[in-house]
Design a protein around this motif. Structure first.
Motif: not given
Length: 74
Positions: A61-70, A16-22
């Motif tokens: 807002c449609g923002f995309f983000e990459k995350k490294l999953i351990k 679960k992540l929250n957007c860094g922009k909105c």
């Protein structure tokens, strides 16, 4: 023999992540590799020893983000 797997790809854990922009909810859209072209999802998985790269998209807002999953050992 021990094997490292991505807990998100294998549905062992949800992220679960929250957007860094909105601050909206980010939704997992799958492995980064699946976004290269129409047929990349059918390619062999490009594997890294300790992590898997996932793309997340904000529902608000449609923002995309990459995350490294351990990866975890099974």
């Amino acid at each position: 023999m021990e094997k490292k797997i991505c807990p998100v790809c294998n549905e062992i854990r949800k992220i679960k992540l929250n957007c860094g922009k909105c601050n909206g909810n980010m939704v997992d859209k799958g492995r980064e590799q699946e976004y290269f072209d129409d047929y990349s999802a059918d390619d062999p998985i490009k594997d890294y020893d300790d992590y898997c790269i996932h793309i997340f998209k904000c529902n608000k807002c449609g923002f995309f983000e990459k995350k490294l999953i351990k990866k975890i050992i099974v």
